[in-house]
Design an enzyme around this catalytic site. Structure first.
Site, PDB file in Angstrom:
ATOM      1  N   ASP A 175      58.155  -5.504  35.309  1.00 52.61           N
ATOM      2  CA  ASP A 175      57.732  -6.705  34.569  1.00 52.61           C
ATOM      3  C   ASP A 175      56.211  -6.674  34.443  1.00 52.61           C
ATOM      4  O   ASP A 175      55.557  -5.745  34.915  1.00 52.61           O
ATOM      5  CB  ASP A 175      58.209  -7.983  35.289  1.00 52.61           C
ATOM      6  CG  ASP A 175      57.571  -8.136  36.667  1.00 52.61           C
ATOM      7  OD1 ASP A 175      57.218  -7.116  37.279  1.00 52.61           O
ATOM      8  OD2 ASP A 175      57.405  -9.284  37.133  1.00 52.61           O
ATOM      9  N   HIS A 493      64.144   0.516  35.342  1.00 54.34           N
ATOM     10  CA  HIS A 493      63.941  -0.847  34.845  1.00 54.34           C
ATOM     11  C   HIS A 493      62.435  -1.074  34.741  1.00 54.34           C
ATOM     12  O   HIS A 493      61.784  -1.599  35.645  1.00 54.34           O
ATOM     13  CB  HIS A 493      64.585  -1.843  35.824  1.00 54.34           C
ATOM     14  CG  HIS A 493      64.628  -3.248  35.341  1.00 54.34           C
ATOM     15  ND1 HIS A 493      65.731  -3.787  34.720  1.00 54.34           N
ATOM     16  CD2 HIS A 493      63.717  -4.251  35.377  1.00 54.34           C
ATOM     17  CE1 HIS A 493      65.493  -5.057  34.416  1.00 54.34           C
ATOM     18  NE2 HIS A 493      64.269  -5.356  34.801  1.00 54.34           N
ATOM     19  N   ASP A 538      71.399   4.809  38.212  1.00 55.17           N
ATOM     20  CA  ASP A 538      70.297   5.081  37.285  1.00 55.17           C
ATOM     21  C   ASP A 538      70.573   4.345  35.986  1.00 55.17           C
ATOM     22  O   ASP A 538      70.879   4.939  34.962  1.00 55.17           O
ATOM     23  CB  ASP A 538      70.170   6.593  37.050  1.00 55.17           C
ATOM     24  CG  ASP A 538      69.048   6.912  36.066  1.00 55.17           C
ATOM     25  OD1 ASP A 538      68.189   6.033  35.841  1.00 55.17           O
ATOM     26  OD2 ASP A 538      69.032   8.036  35.529  1.00 55.17           O
ATOM     27  N   GLU A 547      64.432  -0.488  39.489  1.00 55.73           N
ATOM     28  CA  GLU A 547      63.123  -0.899  38.991  1.00 55.73           C
ATOM     29  C   GLU A 547      62.057  -0.044  39.688  1.00 55.73           C
ATOM     30  O   GLU A 547      62.373   0.730  40.611  1.00 55.73           O
ATOM     31  CB  GLU A 547      62.871  -2.395  39.283  1.00 55.73           C
ATOM     32  CG  GLU A 547      61.617  -2.934  38.593  1.00 55.73           C
ATOM     33  CD  GLU A 547      61.549  -4.467  38.477  1.00 55.73           C
ATOM     34  OE1 GLU A 547      62.507  -5.152  38.873  1.00 55.73           O
ATOM     35  OE2 GLU A 547      60.516  -4.957  37.969  1.00 55.73           O
TER      36      GLU A 547
HETATM   37  O1  G3I Z   1      65.398  -8.909  54.480  1.00 53.97           O
HETATM   38  C1  G3I Z   1      66.729  -9.184  54.069  1.00 53.97           C
HETATM   39  C2  G3I Z   1      67.688  -8.388  54.902  1.00 53.97           C
HETATM   40  O2  G3I Z   1      67.591  -8.788  56.245  1.00 53.97           O
HETATM   41  C3  G3I Z   1      69.096  -8.592  54.368  1.00 53.97           C
HETATM   42  O3  G3I Z   1      69.991  -7.768  55.066  1.00 53.97           O
HETATM   43  C4  G3I Z   1      69.136  -8.225  52.908  1.00 53.97           C
HETATM   44  C5  G3I Z   1      70.477  -8.429  52.271  1.00 53.97           C
HETATM   45  O4  G3I Z   1      70.353  -8.420  50.874  1.00 53.97           O
HETATM   46  O5  G3I Z   1      68.216  -9.018  52.227  1.00 53.97           O
HETATM   47  C6  G3I Z   1      66.887  -8.803  52.620  1.00 53.97           C
HETATM   48  O6  G3I Z   1      66.009  -9.547  51.846  1.00 53.97           O
HETATM   49  C7  G3I Z   1      65.897  -9.201  50.501  1.00 53.97           C
HETATM   50  C8  G3I Z   1      64.539  -8.558  50.284  1.00 53.97           C
HETATM   51  O7  G3I Z   1      64.244  -8.391  48.939  1.00 53.97           O
HETATM   52  C9  G3I Z   1      64.525  -7.164  50.864  1.00 53.97           C
HETATM   53  O8  G3I Z   1      65.436  -6.369  50.182  1.00 53.97           O
HETATM   54  C10 G3I Z   1      66.081 -10.406  49.655  1.00 53.97           C
HETATM   55  O9  G3I Z   1      67.405 -10.833  49.746  1.00 53.97           O
HETATM   56  C11 G3I Z   1      65.730 -10.095  48.242  1.00 53.97           C
HETATM   57  O10 G3I Z   1      65.811 -11.258  47.458  1.00 53.97           O
HETATM   58  C12 G3I Z   1      64.341  -9.535  48.158  1.00 53.97           C
HETATM   59  O11 G3I Z   1      64.133  -9.041  46.897  1.00 53.97           O
HETATM   60  C13 G3I Z   1      62.830  -8.997  46.382  1.00 53.97           C
HETATM   61  C14 G3I Z   1      62.968  -9.233  44.883  1.00 53.97           C
HETATM   62  O12 G3I Z   1      61.715  -9.088  44.282  1.00 53.97           O
HETATM   63  C15 G3I Z   1      63.553 -10.580  44.546  1.00 53.97           C
HETATM   64  O13 G3I Z   1      62.684 -11.586  44.854  1.00 53.97           O
HETATM   65  C16 G3I Z   1      62.242  -7.603  46.614  1.00 53.97           C
HETATM   66  O14 G3I Z   1      61.974  -7.394  47.995  1.00 53.97           O
HETATM   67  C17 G3I Z   1      60.970  -7.436  45.821  1.00 53.97           C
HETATM   68  O15 G3I Z   1      60.519  -6.105  45.936  1.00 53.97           O
HETATM   69  C18 G3I Z   1      61.213  -7.783  44.366  1.00 53.97           C
HETATM   70  O16 G3I Z   1      60.009  -7.718  43.687  1.00 53.97           O
HETATM   71  C19 G3I Z   1      60.079  -7.856  42.288  1.00 53.97           C
HETATM   72  C20 G3I Z   1      59.263  -9.077  41.909  1.00 53.97           C
HETATM   73  O17 G3I Z   1      59.875 -10.244  42.415  1.00 53.97           O
HETATM   74  C21 G3I Z   1      59.062  -9.164  40.402  1.00 53.97           C
HETATM   75  N1  G3I Z   1      58.548  -7.937  39.895  1.00 53.97           N
HETATM   76  C22 G3I Z   1      59.396  -6.800  40.171  1.00 53.97           C
HETATM   77  C23 G3I Z   1      59.541  -6.585  41.652  1.00 53.97           C
HETATM   78  C24 G3I Z   1      60.361  -5.367  41.991  1.00 53.97           C
HETATM   79  O18 G3I Z   1      61.721  -5.516  41.759  1.00 53.97           O
HETATM   80  O1  9MR Z   2      63.284  -7.745  34.680  1.00 51.90           O
HETATM   81  C1  9MR Z   2      63.255  -8.519  35.845  1.00 51.90           C
HETATM   82  C2  9MR Z   2      62.722  -7.694  36.996  1.00 51.90           C
HETATM   83  O2  9MR Z   2      61.393  -7.289  36.743  1.00 51.90           O
HETATM   84  C3  9MR Z   2      62.844  -8.469  38.289  1.00 51.90           C
HETATM   85  O3  9MR Z   2      62.494  -7.683  39.409  1.00 51.90           O
HETATM   86  C4  9MR Z   2      64.263  -8.960  38.462  1.00 51.90           C
HETATM   87  C5  9MR Z   2      64.471  -9.792  39.707  1.00 51.90           C
HETATM   88  O4  9MR Z   2      63.624 -10.860  39.781  1.00 51.90           O
HETATM   89  O5  9MR Z   2      64.655  -9.716  37.361  1.00 51.90           O
HETATM   90  C6  9MR Z   2      64.635  -9.007  36.152  1.00 51.90           C
HETATM   91  O6  9MR Z   2      64.989  -9.872  35.110  1.00 51.90           O
HETATM   92  C7  9MR Z   2      66.359 -10.119  34.999  1.00 51.90           C
HETATM   93  C8  9MR Z   2      66.661 -11.545  35.496  1.00 51.90           C
HETATM   94  O7  9MR Z   2      66.326 -11.712  36.840  1.00 51.90           O
HETATM   95  C9  9MR Z   2      68.115 -11.852  35.251  1.00 51.90           C
HETATM   96  N1  9MR Z   2      68.485 -11.675  33.874  1.00 51.90           N
HETATM   97  C10 9MR Z   2      68.209 -10.320  33.383  1.00 51.90           C
HETATM   98  C11 9MR Z   2      66.748  -9.994  33.523  1.00 51.90           C
HETATM   99  C12 9MR Z   2      66.430  -8.627  32.950  1.00 51.90           C
HETATM  100  O8  9MR Z   2      67.326  -7.654  33.375  1.00 51.90           O
END
Ligand code: G3I
Ligand code: 9MR
Ligand code: ZN
Length: 565
Positions: A175, A493, A538, A547
């Site tokens: 993003d 992604h 993939d 991503e």
């Molecule tokens: O730590 C817990 C773990 O204990 C548990 O077993 C596991 C089960 O799913 O969840 C773990 O936490 C998760 C954490 O990532 C580590 O994987 C959360 O549920 C999960 O919501 C969280 O996801 C984060 C995600 O954003 C959603 O918020 C990712 O770490 C983080 O790298 C990712 O970052 C995104 C940005 O928001 C937006 N830009 C892209 C970026 C990469 O995807």
């Molecule tokens: O494209 C978005 C990505 O950068 C984020 O890491 C991800 C989780 O927050 O969300 C993606 O956006 C998706 C959204 O959460 C749900 N609808 C589809 C979007 C694009 O695939």
């Protein structure tokens, strides 16, 4: 008709796809192995006994061996035999053959095998630049983007309204948002690499399309993001959590994304990560750019002052998106590790006793001092290691010794896991979370630290095994880094990769990797008994496994850079 058939055959044989085809059961690092390293390939078959190493150019047999194992690998569900060709030390290009019919991809034995990957993964940061035109010899480009001033989101409060210039920085991931928390650790990881490997890091050339840059390229690149971070500091010293639109844009190029951007409230996690990375920057840039160094230190101390006058987590319960917003949250229920890290970096830079006291008080209950990989939500492992690398004469040597001892124990545990694992990796079942490829690389950073801080070079081999997994010795027989290896992920992604009309994805980008948390529909669609290491696809839609992100590429740069020549 015959003519057409002939042309088809010619095309087939001349196509690169044919040349690199391999059998999925025989998994090697598609980049290769260094000459004196341990060299393992994994053979995922129910039954196999011997393997051969053949020279790619003439299929000459160069080495034969008996497979060891099998290991029943729980995390992948695979039966893994190990082809150990450590004793084969001849430079060149080879492949492995098993059962006289199954072949691996070609790989190189040589000492400079990681150089290209180091360059590409570092240059990927330049390609993530926001607020400026990006172009270069790799043929990938975008126009200047996201230059309009952002609005203060109404949830910011504190009487702040209207607009603010927060242009610049790196796009976080696939993003176009810029998130302070994630930016902090990503930039810090690159600066740590620079600080701990000065000669090599300063020599890296990144092919910028500019003249007039004076700093080493990697420091120019980090400065680009740090300058953006400095725009995120609020009048009271607290740092805004992120700048994003209300919703993620579609799959469009950055310059086509005209959605209104918003700045969100100050958080203590963002402020502490900011204080930490600015303190690191203050010392790393000092010999090159004293003015910038001083500016970073002032900002770091201002952020620290905000933290001391706000001792609890800000906002209460941690950051949450307001109701109208659906972009990344980087939500964290605890800011104590971030505060600890800020204190460590401020101490390492200034030697001031206030920070040393904070460090001592906030580590008394840590036992062990380190046992995990650092990631954006849990930065204490990075802080502990940084304390040991620190050189202030007033540091608490007892604390330093305790961390080193626990780091050594942790490193021994990691080496033990590699021995027991079918894919020769440090990962636990619970490590297959969103961005798991960054966990394995951060374990490697710990192992490299252990080798240097506990004076035991044997940990380095363990650190390097992670690269072999990333570059193909994994259940998918696939390199997780775009443009590197014979067969790599194609459908990351990543909005620019999806929107630029080119089949090739942007190069040097690390996919998040297997995610047993299954946080997207693609992963939820996999069969219920899919093992953790196989929860990956993939696929463009699988943002939770495919991503890319700056905080995942940064440890890749660190480990590749460390092993590059
Ligand atoms: O730590 C817990 C773990 O204990 C548990 O077993 C596991 C089960 O799913 O969840 C773990 O936490 C998760 C954490 O990532 C580590 O994987 C959360 O549920 C999960 O919501 C969280 O996801 C984060 C995600 O954003 C959603 O918020 C990712 O770490 C983080 O790298 C990712 O970052 C995104 C940005 O928001 C937006 N830009 C892209 C970026 C990469 O995807
Ligand atoms: O494209 C978005 C990505 O950068 C984020 O890491 C991800 C989780 O927050 O969300 C993606 O956006 C998706 C959204 O959460 C749900 N609808 C589809 C979007 C694009 O695939
Ligand atoms: Zn942009």
């Amino acid at each position: 008709m015959e003519k057409i058939l002939f042309i088809l055959v010619v095309i087939l044989f001349a196509s690169p796809l044919f040349a690199v085809s391999a059998d999925d059961e025989i998994k090697v690092d598609q980049i290769g192995y260094r000459i004196l390293d341990d060299k393992y390939a994994v053979v995922a078959l129910d039954k196999a006994e011997y393997f051969r190493v053949l020279r790619t150019s003439d299929k000459k047999e160069m080495f034969t061996g008996k497979l060891s194992g099998p290991i029943r690998d729980e995390d992948s569900g695979d039966t893994c035999y190990i082809a150990d060709f450590t004793d084969f030390n001849k430079e060149g290009e080879y492949y492995i053959e098993v059962n006289r019919e199954l072949k691996s991809y070609s790989f190189t034995i040589g000492n400079d095998i990681y150089n290209k990957a180091f360059y590409k993964s570092a240059r990927a940061f330049y390609n993530q630049r926001c607020g400026t035109k990006v172009s270069g010899p790799d043929g990938f480009s975008h126009d200047a983007c996201h230059l309009s001033p952002a609005m203060f989101h109404p949830s910011v409060g504190n009487g702040l309204s209207g607009t603010i210039d927060v242009s610049g920085g790196w796009h976080d991931a696939g993003d176009y948002g810029r998130y302070t928390v994630n930016s902090g650790l990503s930039t810090a990881t690159l600066l740590f690499f620079f600080e701990r490997n000065k000669v090599k890091a300063a020599a890296l050339k990144m092919d910028f399309p500019y003249t007039g840059y004076k700093l080493p390229d990697l420091l120019e690149e980090c400065k680009y993001n740090l300058v953006w971070m400095l725009k995120m500091i609020s009048p009271n010293g607290g740092v805004y959590h992120k700048v994003t639109p209300l919703q993620f844009p579609g799959f469009i190029m950055p310059e086509k994304d005209t959605s209104k951007e918003y700045v969100y409230e100050v958080t203590s996690c963002a402020t502490a990560d900011f204080a930490a990375v600015m303190a690191i920057a203050a010392r790393v840039y000092a010999p090159y750019d004293s003015e910038f160094s001083a500016r970073c230190l002032r900002a770091s101390k201002k952020a620290w002052a905000f933290l001391t006058s706000n001792p609890g987590i800000v906002p209460e319960g941690g950051f949450k998106n307001p109701a109208d917003t659906n972009t990344g949250q980087y939500a964290d229920l605890s800011d104590t590790d971030e505060r600890f890290w800020a204190a460590v970096e401020l101490f390492n830079t200034t030697g001031e006793s206030e920070f040393e006291k904070f460090i001592e008080i906030n580590s008394v209950n840590d036992d062990p001092m380190i046992e995990k990989a650092a990631w954006w939500r849990e930065v204490k492992p990075a802080a502990m290691i940084s304390y040991c690398y620190g050189t202030q004469p007033s540091k608490n040597m007892e604390l330093d010794a305790k961390i080193r001892l626990d780091l050594k124990r942790h490193a021994d545990v990691l080496i033990g896991r590699i021995k027991d694992s079918g894919y020769k990796i440090t990962m636990l079942k619970d490590d297959y979370i969103w961005g798991s490829n960054n966990i394995i690389l951060n374990y490697s950073i710990n192992l490299i630290a252990a080798s240097e801080l506990c004076k035991d070079k044997s940990y380095l081999q363990g650190a390097e095994e992670a690269l072999h997994y990333i570059f193909g010795r994994n259940p998918f027989n696939m390199s997780f880094v775009t443009g590197l290896g014979s067969y790599y992920c194609m459908n990351i992604h990543h909005r620019p990769s999806a929107a630029d009309g080119k089949e090739e994805p942007w190069p040097g980008l690390l996919a998040g990797g297997p995610n047993n948390g299954r946080n997207d529909d693609v992963l939820r669609g996999l069969s219920f008994d899919t093992p953790p290491m196989k929860c990956y696809q993939d696929s463009l839609q699988s943002y939770a496994s495919n991503e890319v992100a700056i905080n995942w590429n940064a440890p890749l740069v660190y480990v590749l850079g460390y092993f590059s020549k």
